[in-house]
Write an enzyme that holds these catalytic residues in place. Sequence first.
Site, mmCIF file in Angstrom:
data_model
loop_
_atom_site.group_PDB
_atom_site.id
_atom_site.type_symbol
_atom_site.label_atom_id
_atom_site.label_comp_id
_atom_site.label_asym_id
_atom_site.label_seq_id
_atom_site.Cartn_x
_atom_site.Cartn_y
_atom_site.Cartn_z
ATOM 1 C CB THR A 29 63.686 8.793 7.515
ATOM 2 O OG1 THR A 29 65.155 8.414 8.455
ATOM 3 C CG2 THR A 29 62.536 7.910 8.671
ATOM 4 C CB CYS A 35 57.002 1.277 -1.673
ATOM 5 S SG CYS A 35 55.421 2.205 -1.534
ATOM 6 C CG HIS A 52 59.787 4.787 -1.137
ATOM 7 N ND1 HIS A 52 59.069 5.071 0.486
ATOM 8 C CD2 HIS A 52 58.445 3.949 -0.908
ATOM 9 C CE1 HIS A 52 57.754 4.431 0.728
ATOM 10 N NE2 HIS A 52 57.700 4.227 -0.194
#
Length: 160
Positions: A29, A35, A52
């Site tokens: 998650t 981003c 990420h």
Amino acid sequence: MIHETSDTTRKHFLFPGTLHVDAGECVITTVLGSCVAVCLWDTIKGGGGMNHFMLPLWNGEGLATPKYGTIAMEKLLEQVLAVGCKKERLVAKVFGGANILGMSQAACPIGRRNVELALGTLDDWRIKVVASDLEGMVGRKIIMNTLTGVVLMGRGKHKE
């Protein structure tokens, strides 16, 4: 068929500037603004991962961390292949790159530049993008199951 996760399924919250890869089942998650997160998944074997990243390019100064798209993309592919996935079986799902501050893209193009870096790299690698939700004015929450390749996405609320 819907695959439900069990209480024993590994879970991982992905912080900005990091990545996570699993050969089996893990629910990853993350929450995105400008981003970008790239999810790679092996369509035959299962397994995959997500990065990420916050900024598109590492300028060569300081540490070469996955905070930068160029580094995050290389490390994600490297680690996905290291757990037994095959490049020719990989597909990608790409999310993020929002302009959540509402500034003109000309003044603050970080989100757009992150998106361009991710899509350009995947194109260079000949990895097909099978799903995406990019740019816009709201953040996103992403949940990926590395075994099934299913990615769930929710959008934040747009502030007037």
